[in-house]
Scaffold this active site. Structure first.
Site, PDB file in Angstrom:
ATOM      1  N   LYS A 124      14.274   8.409  21.405  1.00 60.36           N
ATOM      2  CA  LYS A 124      13.108   7.970  22.170  1.00 60.36           C
ATOM      3  C   LYS A 124      12.007   9.015  22.015  1.00 60.36           C
ATOM      4  CE  LYS A 124      11.871   6.299  26.825  1.00 60.36           C
ATOM      5  NZ  LYS A 124      12.395   6.019  28.175  1.00 60.36           N
ATOM      6  N   SER A 152      11.710   1.525  29.835  1.00 61.39           N
ATOM      7  CA  SER A 152      10.764   2.067  28.871  1.00 61.39           C
ATOM      8  C   SER A 152      11.403   2.411  27.529  1.00 61.39           C
ATOM      9  CB  SER A 152      10.111   3.327  29.459  1.00 61.39           C
ATOM     10  OG  SER A 152      11.078   4.336  29.725  1.00 61.39           O
ATOM     11  N   SER A 198      15.463   2.554  32.781  1.00 59.38           N
ATOM     12  CA  SER A 198      14.871   2.492  31.444  1.00 59.38           C
ATOM     13  C   SER A 198      15.846   2.594  30.285  1.00 59.38           C
ATOM     14  CB  SER A 198      13.792   3.578  31.296  1.00 59.38           C
ATOM     15  OG  SER A 198      12.677   3.261  32.078  1.00 59.38           O
TER      16      SER A 198
END
Length: 485
Positions: free
Chosen positions: A78, A153, A177
Site C-alpha cells: 500500500k 482505503s 481498510s
C-alpha cells in the site's frame, strides 16, 4: 495453472523443490501487471528492475541455503508504507514526488524474509475513504465487476491480490481498510491487534487506530505473511513486547470446544439480504465444524460511527499538520507570505475528503469544544471496548458481516460522504477497541460480487481467527469465478 495463480505456499514448495525460480515467478507477475493493470488500476508504481534484482538475489540465497520464510515471493505494498528509494505518494498530490530514505519496519521484515517488492498500490488519499476513489493516481476497479468499487482505503492491495498481480499485499486498517476491500474483492484480509505489528514507517492517519496487516488469496498465505511482519519494534513505542506464535500451526481441522458469538446489533435494518444469507450459511458451516453458536450483544454499536469519525478526524488533523510545504512534499511557489504559502499549499495539495476530515478534527479539538467532542468520544470508546471484553467472557470469537452490502457502483456515493461513512459501521468498532479482525471469502451475490465473513477476537488472539477462518475456507471450498478484467 499459470505461475501467477500459485498460492504462496505452493510457490514456496516449487522453489524448494527446484521446479521454479523466484525470477520466473516474479517475471510472471510483472508481465501480468503489464498486461492487465490498465483495466484494474491497482498499481501506482511498478519497480520492475528492482523486483527482478531482488528475485535474483533470492535465488542466489536459496542456492546458498539462506532461505527466509518468504524467499522469492512477490508482494505489493500500500502506497503509505516507506520503502527505501521507492516513490511513496499516499495517493495524494501532496506527496506526489516523495521518495523515502528508509524502509518501514514491516517492509524491512519482508525483505529480510526474502520477499520481493513489486511496487506500490493505489489507496484512498492518506487512507481517508472506503472506496479508493479519492486516490489522485487512478482508482482501482473491482476485479469481479468493471465499474464497481474495490473498497478502501486499501483498495489497490485487495485488487492486486484478487487479480493475480501479486501473491500477497500489505495494507493498513484504521476503520476497516483491510477487511472491507478484502470482502468486496473476495480475498483474505487480517487487521491485527493494535500493537502486534510495528507502525514505524507507516504514514500516520489516526495513530491510535492505524494497524498494518496482510491480504492474500488463502488463509494459510495470510498466516505466513502475518508471522513475518508481527513482533515488537523499539522504533514504535506502541508495539507490544509479546512472543509471536507460529500462526500456521493453528491451521488445524475442527472447532470442537469453541464458542462463536453473533452480535445481534450487526443484523439489523440496512443489512442486504444476500449478504445476510452468506453470513448465515457460514454460521451453519462453522456449527457443523463443531463450534457452538451463541447470541451476544454489543450495545454501544450505534455510537461507533460518530465516535470513530471524531477520533480519527481529530488525530488526522494533528498528524497532517506536518504537510505545510516547509520541509518536504508539495509546496505552492511564488506566494507573498508564510501564511499564504501554508494556506495555498494545503488547499491545493490535499483533496476534498482529506480537507473535510482535517476541518472536522480541528473543530473537535478547538478550544471550547474539546470536552464536548474529542473527550466525550474517547469516553464512549471505552464503553465500546468494555462491550467487547464482556462478549469475550462468553465466547472465543465473533462472526458477522464485514459490510452491510457487497460492492457498489463507482461514483454512486461520492456526493454523500455520510453514506460512505455508514458502510464502515461493522468494522470500525474493532479499531476503536484495538482487537484483531479478519475477513474471509464467504460467497457471492447473484450478480457475482464477493461477500466476506468477518471474524473478531480478543486482543492477541489472531491464532484463533486463523483457525476459524481456515476451517471456514476448507468447508466452503469456494470455486474460482471468472474475473471481469
Amino acid at each position: 495453472m499459470k505461475l501467477y495463480e500459485l498460492s504462496l505456499s505452493e510457490a514456496l514448495e516449487k522453489m524448494a523443490a527446484g521446479e521454479l525460480t523466484s525470477v520466473e515467478l516474479t517475471r510472471s507477475y510483472l508481465d501480468r501487471i503489464e498486461a492487465i493493470d490498465q483495466n484494474v488500476s491497482a498499481f501506482i508504481t511498478v519497480d520492475r528492475e528492482g523486483a527482478l534484482g531482488q528475485a535474483e538475489q533470492a535465488d542466489k540465497n536459496r542456492k546458498q541455503g539462506k532461505v527466509g520464510e518468504l524467499c522469492g515471493i512477490p508482494v505489493s505494498l500500500k502506497d503509505l508504507l516507506c520503502a527505501k528509494n521507492l516513490k511513496m505518494t499516499c495517493g495524494s498530490r501532496m506527496l506526489e514526488n516523495f521518495i523515502p530514505p528508509y524502509d518501514a519496519t514491516v517492509v524491512r521484515k519482508i525483505k529480510e524474509a526474502g520477499g520481493v517488492i513489486l511496487g506500490k498500490v493505489t489507496m484512498d488519499e492518506f487512507a481517508m475513504g472506503s472506496t479508493s476513489e479519492t486516490c489522485c493516481f487512478g482508482v482501482p476497479q473491482n476485479p469481479y465487476k468493471k465499474g464497481y468499487v474495490a473498497g478502501g482505503s486499501s483498495g489497490g492491495s485487495a485488487a492486486s491480490v484478487a487479480s493475480f498481480e501479486c501473491v500477497a499485499s500489505l495494507g493498513s486498517d484504521t476503520g476497516g481498510s483491510i477487511r472491507q476491500p478484502a470482502s468486496l474483492c473476495g480475498v483474505v484480509g487480517m487487521k491485527p491487534t493494535y500493537g502486534r505489528v510495528s507502525r514505524f514507517g507507516l504514514t500516520a492517519f489516526a495513530s491510535s487506530l492505524d494497524q498494518i496487516g496482510p491480504l492474500s488469496r488463502t488463509v494459510e498465505d495470510c498466516a505466513r505473511v502475518m508471522k513475518v511482519i508481527a513482533g515488537h519494534d523499539f522504533m514504535d513505542s506502541t508495539s507490544v513486547k509479546r512472543e509471536v506464535p507460529d500462526y500456521t500451526a493453528s491451521l488445524t481441522a475442527g472447532l470442537e470446544g469453541m464458542k462463536l458469538g453473533v452480535p445481534k446489533e450487526y443484523f439489523t435494518e440496512g443489512l442486504d439480504s444476500e449478504v445476510e444469507a452468506v453470513i448465515n450459511n457460514a454460521i451453519g458451516v462453522l456449527k457443523e465444524k463443531g463450534a457452538e453458536i451463541v447470541e451476544i450483544s454489543l450495545p454501544h454499536t450505534e455510537y461507533c460511527v460518530a465516535v470513530y469519525y471524531l477520533i480519527a478526524s481529530s488525530e488526522a488533523s494533528s498528524n497532517l499538520a506536518r504537510y505545510d510545504g516547509a520541509l518536504y512534499g508539495y509546496r505552492k511557489e511564488n506566494t507573498q507570505s508564510l501564511l499564504e504559502m501554508y494556506k495555498e499549499t494545503r488547499s491545493l495539495g490535499f483533496g476534498e475528503e482529506v480537507k473535510r476530515r482535517i476541518l472536522i478534527g480541528t473543530y473537535a479539538l478547538s478550544s471550547g469544544y474539546y470536552d464536548a467532542y474529542y473527550k466525550k468520544a474517547s469516553q464512549v470508546r471505552t464503553l465500546i471496548l468494555n462491550d467487547f471484553k464482556k462478549a469475550f467472557e462468553s465466547c472465543d470469537a465473533l462472526i458477522s458481516p464485514v459490510t452491510p452490502m457487497a460492492a457498489w457502483k463507482m461514483g454512486e456515493n461520492t456526493d454523500d460522504p455520510l453514506a460512505v461513512y455508514m458502510s464502515d459501521i461493522l468494522t470500525i468498532s474493532a479499531n476503536l477497541a484495538g482487537i484483531p479482525g479478519m475477513s474471509i471469502p464467504g460467497g457471492f451475490t447473484q450478480a457475482g460480487l464477493p461477500v466476506g465473513v468477518q471474524l473478531q477476537g480478543a486482543h492477541f488472539t489472531e491464532d484463533k481467527l486463523f483457525k476459524i477462518g481456515f476451517n471456514l475456507e476448507q468447508a466452503l471450498q469456494l470455486q474460482p469465478r471468472k474475473l471481469d478484467i
